[in-house]
Design a protein around this motif. Structure first.
Motif, PDB file in Angstrom:
ATOM      1  N   GLU A  82       0.833  -1.202   0.000  1.00  0.00           N
ATOM      2  CA  GLU A  82       0.000   0.000   0.000  1.00  0.00           C
ATOM      3  C   GLU A  82       0.871   1.256   0.000  1.00  0.00           C
ATOM      4  N   GLN A  83       1.940   1.247   0.783  1.00  0.00           N
ATOM      5  CA  GLN A  83       2.845   2.395   0.808  1.00  0.00           C
ATOM      6  C   GLN A  83       3.558   2.566  -0.528  1.00  0.00           C
ATOM      7  N   ARG A  84       3.937   1.462  -1.154  1.00  0.00           N
ATOM      8  CA  ARG A  84       4.591   1.555  -2.459  1.00  0.00           C
ATOM      9  C   ARG A  84       3.658   2.162  -3.493  1.00  0.00           C
ATOM     10  N   ALA A  85       2.384   1.827  -3.406  1.00  0.00           N
ATOM     11  CA  ALA A  85       1.418   2.391  -4.349  1.00  0.00           C
ATOM     12  C   ALA A  85       1.318   3.903  -4.172  1.00  0.00           C
ATOM     13  N   VAL A  86       1.316   4.359  -2.922  1.00  0.00           N
ATOM     14  CA  VAL A  86       1.275   5.804  -2.667  1.00  0.00           C
ATOM     15  C   VAL A  86       2.576   6.454  -3.130  1.00  0.00           C
ATOM     16  N   ALA A  87       3.708   5.802  -2.855  1.00  0.00           N
ATOM     17  CA  ALA A  87       5.001   6.341  -3.276  1.00  0.00           C
ATOM     18  C   ALA A  87       5.071   6.468  -4.795  1.00  0.00           C
ATOM     19  N   GLU A  88       4.518   5.499  -5.499  1.00  0.00           N
ATOM     20  CA  GLU A  88       4.511   5.579  -6.963  1.00  0.00           C
ATOM     21  C   GLU A  88       3.669   6.759  -7.432  1.00  0.00           C
ATOM     22  N   ARG A  89       2.510   6.964  -6.819  1.00  0.00           N
ATOM     23  CA  ARG A  89       1.683   8.120  -7.195  1.00  0.00           C
ATOM     24  C   ARG A  89       2.422   9.418  -6.907  1.00  0.00           C
ATOM     25  N   LEU A  90       3.136   9.443  -5.792  1.00  0.00           N
ATOM     26  CA  LEU A  90       3.916  10.634  -5.440  1.00  0.00           C
ATOM     27  C   LEU A  90       4.953  10.926  -6.522  1.00  0.00           C
ATOM     28  N   LEU A  91       5.727   9.919  -6.887  1.00  0.00           N
ATOM     29  CA  LEU A  91       6.798  10.137  -7.865  1.00  0.00           C
ATOM     30  C   LEU A  91       6.238  10.487  -9.236  1.00  0.00           C
ATOM     31  N   ARG A  92       5.132   9.894  -9.606  1.00  0.00           N
ATOM     32  CA  ARG A  92       4.511  10.231 -10.894  1.00  0.00           C
ATOM     33  C   ARG A  92       3.987  11.667 -10.896  1.00  0.00           C
ATOM     34  N   THR A  93       3.675  12.192  -9.724  1.00  0.00           N
ATOM     35  CA  THR A  93       3.222  13.580  -9.620  1.00  0.00           C
ATOM     36  C   THR A  93       4.391  14.548  -9.728  1.00  0.00           C
ATOM     37  N   PHE A  94       5.517  14.199  -9.117  1.00  0.00           N
ATOM     38  CA  PHE A  94       6.668  15.102  -9.088  1.00  0.00           C
ATOM     39  C   PHE A  94       7.453  15.078 -10.400  1.00  0.00           C
ATOM     40  N   PHE A  95       7.526  13.918 -11.045  1.00  0.00           N
ATOM     41  CA  PHE A  95       8.197  13.812 -12.339  1.00  0.00           C
ATOM     42  C   PHE A  95       7.194  14.008 -13.472  1.00  0.00           C
ATOM     43  N   SER A  96       7.708  14.340 -14.662  1.00  0.00           N
ATOM     44  CA  SER A  96       6.903  14.201 -15.872  1.00  0.00           C
ATOM     45  C   SER A  96       6.777  12.715 -16.185  1.00  0.00           C
ATOM     46  N   ALA A  97       5.924  12.368 -17.146  1.00  0.00           N
ATOM     47  CA  ALA A  97       5.782  10.961 -17.527  1.00  0.00           C
ATOM     48  C   ALA A  97       7.118  10.404 -18.014  1.00  0.00           C
ATOM     49  N   SER A  98       7.813  11.167 -18.865  1.00  0.00           N
ATOM     50  CA  SER A  98       9.107  10.699 -19.377  1.00  0.00           C
ATOM     51  C   SER A  98      10.161  10.693 -18.277  1.00  0.00           C
ATOM     52  N   GLY A  99      10.078  11.651 -17.358  1.00  0.00           N
ATOM     53  CA  GLY A  99      11.024  11.688 -16.250  1.00  0.00           C
ATOM     54  C   GLY A  99      10.868  10.494 -15.329  1.00  0.00           C
ATOM     55  N   TYR A 100       9.623  10.097 -15.078  1.00  0.00           N
ATOM     56  CA  TYR A 100       9.388   8.928 -14.229  1.00  0.00           C
ATOM     57  C   TYR A 100       9.943   7.667 -14.888  1.00  0.00           C
ATOM     58  N   VAL A 101       9.723   7.521 -16.189  1.00  0.00           N
ATOM     59  CA  VAL A 101      10.250   6.355 -16.911  1.00  0.00           C
ATOM     60  C   VAL A 101      11.771   6.330 -16.832  1.00  0.00           C
ATOM     61  N   LYS A 102      12.393   7.489 -16.997  1.00  0.00           N
ATOM     62  CA  LYS A 102      13.858   7.564 -16.946  1.00  0.00           C
ATOM     63  C   LYS A 102      14.368   7.236 -15.544  1.00  0.00           C
ATOM     64  N   ALA A 103      13.698   7.761 -14.520  1.00  0.00           N
ATOM     65  CA  ALA A 103      14.110   7.474 -13.142  1.00  0.00           C
ATOM     66  C   ALA A 103      13.997   5.985 -12.835  1.00  0.00           C
ATOM     67  N   GLU A 104      12.924   5.360 -13.292  1.00  0.00           N
ATOM     68  CA  GLU A 104      12.750   3.925 -13.065  1.00  0.00           C
ATOM     69  C   GLU A 104      13.805   3.117 -13.823  1.00  0.00           C
ATOM     70  N   ALA A 105      14.143   3.545 -15.032  1.00  0.00           N
ATOM     71  CA  ALA A 105      15.166   2.838 -15.804  1.00  0.00           C
ATOM     72  C   ALA A 105      16.518   2.905 -15.103  1.00  0.00           C
ATOM     73  N   ILE A 106      16.836   4.066 -14.535  1.00  0.00           N
ATOM     74  CA  ILE A 106      18.099   4.210 -13.801  1.00  0.00           C
ATOM     75  C   ILE A 106      18.088   3.340 -12.553  1.00  0.00           C
ATOM     76  N   ARG A 107      16.985   3.351 -11.836  1.00  0.00           N
ATOM     77  CA  ARG A 107      16.880   2.526 -10.624  1.00  0.00           C
ATOM     78  C   ARG A 107      17.072   1.048 -10.966  1.00  0.00           C
ATOM     79  N   ASN A 108      16.510   0.608 -12.068  1.00  0.00           N
ATOM     80  CA  ASN A 108      16.583  -0.805 -12.434  1.00  0.00           C
ATOM     81  C   ASN A 108      17.934  -1.213 -13.007  1.00  0.00           C
ATOM     82  N   LEU A 109      18.800  -0.237 -13.304  1.00  0.00           N
ATOM     83  CA  LEU A 109      20.167  -0.589 -13.687  1.00  0.00           C
ATOM     84  C   LEU A 109      20.935  -1.219 -12.523  1.00  0.00           C
TER      85      LEU A 109
END
Length: 350
Positions: A82-109
């Motif tokens: 449940e907290q992860r779901a809220v955290a994801e909504r938070l990050l999607r709000t603070f980043f642009s759509a492309s920024g969120y994708v880029k941040a996730e790609a970096i994290r998954n490296l």
């Protein structure tokens, strides 16, 4: 305090020269950011709160870095579903759509590094990323949010609901080019690298003489994780001495770095750069123009600095940072606010 609000609004408006429409979009975004951050805070356990919430004026707010290390904040791997779901909504709000994708790609490296660095010195885990909140989020307070882990460092500062500062901002990619495994061919910062190289390669010999500094390539971004940075001495080729095609490449490069932010924040950044004058923006390159060879560039305007390097691990390890000379961690917004409060305070006789 209420008597100071009109003056604060005026100062912020002059600072960013945004239109009424842009200001309304900024306010609407801030309200969404406040709502989702408070939802995140309400989801935390007492222990998580003790690790991830600080007073706004706490020195921890300026304690940023992009290397792999233990951090202060609420770490992703401690969160419930449940907290992860809220955290994801938070990050999607603070980043642009492309920024969120880029941040996730970096994290998954981090999973790629875990495969490459068997028994390495660092723990490589895409769950080792932290959210930290400073102050109490509202339209009437100063507060901040940090999202940080290896090769990700984003800092947002809010001043009385009247402005959002969004630097320091850092992205990194290791590997810069994934050359094996399930993520083969991934180049998270490909656009940032290729736009810089395209601009250099488009230049005439005389333009290169201005743009290129003949020295050893820096091992890292030169400003590192300094809490405050100053402009480099005038070097590089100014925007005014590029032809129209080259100017567009430079604008595209700046746009690529800015557009990871939510749309109103991105628009605010680009409007401020235009207001300060593109002709004063300079591009500097150090190193080889060949892909796979160590290189570094920076873009500097009157108020901002972008640094990019790809030098480590055989030039397969890239960093990109955006700094604001006056506005990192909201310094300019806070100064405007405090000046307005001081100016509106009644004088007292002695």
């Amino acid at each position: 305090m209420s008597n100071s609000l009109p003056r604060i609004i005026c100062l912020i408006s002059l600072l960013y020269s945004t239109s009424v429409v842009a200001q309304n979009a900024q306010i609407a975004l801030t309200e969404r950011m406040i709502a989702v951050t408070n939802e995140f805070l309400e989801s935390l356990t007492r222990l998580q709160n003790s690790k991830g919430v600080y007073d706004f004026d706490h020195e921890e707010r300026l304690n940023w870095h992009f290397i792999p290390k233990e951090r202060n904040g609420v770490v992703l791997r401690s969160m419930s579903d449940e907290q992860r779901a809220v955290a994801e909504r938070l990050l999607r709000t603070f980043f642009s759509a492309s920024g969120y994708v880029k941040a996730e790609a970096i994290r998954n490296l981090e999973t790629v590094l875990a495969e490459i660095e068997v028994n390495g010195r660092f723990e490589r885990d895409p769950e080792l990323y932290y959210i930290t909140v400073f102050g109490e989020p509202s339209m009437e307070t100063n507060w901040g949010l940090r999202y940080e882990g290896h090769h990700l460092a984003f800092n947002w500062t809010f001043v009385r609901g009247l402005g959002v500062a969004s630097t320091p901002q850092f992205f990194g990619s290791n590997p810069a080019d994934v050359r094996s495994g399930a993520r083969f061919g991934t180049r998270v910062l490909a656009a940032e690298e290729e736009l810089g190289r395209d601009l250099l390669r488009s230049m005439s010999a005389s333009q290169r003489d201005q743009a290129v500094i003949e020295q050893d390539v820096p091992r890292d971004i030169i400003t590192g994780s300094q809490k405050q940075v100053s402009p480099f001495s005038d070097s590089g080729i100014p925007y005014s001495q590029l032809d129209s095609r080259q100017q567009q490449i430079l604008v595209n490069l700046i746009d690529e770095a800015a557009s990871v932010q939510a749309q109103p924040v991105y628009q605010q950044r680009m409007a401020l750069i235009q207001e300060q004058g593109m002709d004063a923006v300079r591009f500097t390159w150090i190193g080889s123009s060949d892909r796979g060879e160590p290189h570094y560039y920076r873009v500097q305007g009157p108020g901002f600095l972008i640094e990019y390097d790809n030098t480590q691990n055989g030039a397969n390890h890239a960093h990109l940072v955006w700094r604001d000379f006056a506005g990192d961690f909201g310094r300019d917004l806070l100064r405007a606010h405090y000046d307005a409060v001081a100016a509106s305070a009644p004088e007292h006789g002695h």
